[in-house]
Enzyme design. Structure first.
Site, PDB file in Angstrom:
ATOM      1  N   GLU A 143       0.800  -1.229   0.000  1.00 53.08           N
ATOM      2  CA  GLU A 143       0.000   0.000   0.000  1.00 53.08           C
ATOM      3  C   GLU A 143       0.834   1.281   0.000  1.00 53.08           C
ATOM      4  OE1 GLU A 143      -2.767  -0.448   3.234  1.00 53.08           O
ATOM      5  OE2 GLU A 143      -3.617  -2.287   2.422  1.00 53.08           O
ATOM      6  N   GLU A 249      -6.286 -10.615  -1.379  1.00 53.63           N
ATOM      7  CA  GLU A 249      -7.115 -10.381  -0.191  1.00 53.63           C
ATOM      8  C   GLU A 249      -8.597 -10.330  -0.564  1.00 53.63           C
ATOM      9  OE1 GLU A 249      -5.732  -7.071   2.153  1.00 53.63           O
ATOM     10  OE2 GLU A 249      -3.624  -7.447   1.665  1.00 53.63           O
TER      11      GLU A 249
END
Length: 361
Positions: A143, A249
């Site tokens: 991220e 995810e």
């Protein structure tokens, strides 16, 4: 409604996808310690890749400088060895769940580039080195792309080191284990607003001959978004760079929310008056919604199967609905149903939709 069977009586999902791509899940520390039998049984029965939910994040592994804790990660490796699953490392470098000490300078002084690089290289080298040959894939950087203006998030790593911190992280990981598959992992990089930034970053890394092998798309999705045409375009564009794509995810929430993504700082309030609309399925999921949920999963996996030469793994972010983080994100205290198994560990219509997608393919 399709008959619901106990998870242990249905054929393992991993068998349906044998020869196509790995299908994975995550396990928290309770499951790794054997204290959550349902999670462990579902993981070892149906999945052939297991990611630790929190056990290998920076703060968990090195809470204080030089104090490395590998017990939980070692449990993951042993569990994977016992059931023939691939152990997945998540994550080496992140702006969140990292000890504050990592970003503090010595003697109250600002953190210098040299000290930040040393700490980063030491952390990555020690962790990856400990699991050399045991962990197959690593989310090296997590991220780092900004949702707002500019390409990179203004994280402590960027501020201390500069925009080459990502390249340096991958080089350190590759040096510690040259055979491990190394990923850049992020949310919403399948969406048009963020994908160009990811492509720009990845092209830059590849041009610099940085040892990056795959891009991880998190895929925290909802019933009404994203548009799968947009997702498929992203898969094709990343494949064109010569990279594998991992779905890292995956979950598919059924509850309404204005937020799309996985920024932990994002929160949405729910007033008592909004309860009926924002949290409507507190007792059970209606059959009509379960079937629509299954159809959405079917479409997703048919898309993944169209690109099975590019996609190396699809990992669900949770084993069953009761273990999902979406009960508390972005709205706290709700009852969501985003996964393939219900809170009792029974296969849902979504499970059979995903299983049958592979059979038809």
């Amino acid at each position: 409604m399709q008959q619901i069977e106990k998870a242990e009586k249905v054929k393992p999902l991993k068998d349906a996808y044998k020869g196509k791509f790995l299908v994975g899940t995550i396990l928290g520390i309770a499951a790794l310690q054997g204290k959550s039998r349902q999670d462990t049984e579902l993981a070892t029965t149906h999945f052939n890749a297991i990611t630790p939910e929190n056990s290998l994040k920076p703060e968990a592994v090195q809470p204080r400088e030089g104090e490395f804790r590998f017990a939980e990660g070692d449990m993951l490796v042993e569990l994977c060895k016992s059931c023939g699953a691939s152990a997945i490392g998540h994550t080496l470098l992140w702006h969140a769940q990292t000890g504050r000490w990592m970003f503090e300078g010595q003697d109250g002084k600002p953190l210098t580039r040299e000290l930040a690089l040393t700490r980063m290289r030491t952390h990555i080298g020690t962790v990856v080195g400990h699991y050399k040959g045991k962990i197959a894939q690593w989310d090296v950087v997590n991220e780092a792309i900004n949702d707002g203006p500019g390409v990179l998030r203004p994280s402590p790593w960027l501020k201390a080191i500069g925009d080459d911190f990502i390249a340096e992280a991958f080089r350190a990981a590759h040096e510690a284990d040259s055979k491990a598959t190394l990923l850049y992992n992020d949310y919403n990089i399948e969406l048009n607003y963020k994908r160009p930034k990811a492509v720009e970053l990845l092209k830059k890394l590849l041009a610099q001959k940085v040892p990056i092998h795959a891009v991880g798309i998190q895929c925290h999705w909802r019933m009404d978004n994203p548009n799968f045409t947009e997702v498929e375009d992203a898969i094709k564009e990343y494949a064109a760079l010569g990279l594998k794509v991992m779905i890292t995810e995956l979950d598919l929430g059924v509850l309404p929310t204005k937020y799309q993504g996985a920024d932990l700082s994002a929160r949405q309030a729910m007033t008592p008056e909004q309860q009926a609309v924002m949290n409507p399925y507190t007792k059970e999921l209606p059959d009509s919604v379960a079937q629509a949920h299954a159809e959405r999963y079917r479409l997703a996996f048919e898309m993944f199967l169209r690109h099975q030469k590019t996609i190396g793994r699809v990992t669900f972010w949770g084993t069953h609905d009761g273990s999902s983080w979406l009960d508390n994100f972005p709205v706290r205290g709700r009852t969501d149903y985003p996964l393939l198994f219900d809170r009792q560990g029974k296969a849902k219509p979504a499970f059979f939709a995903v299983q049958n997608a592979a059979k038809k393919r």
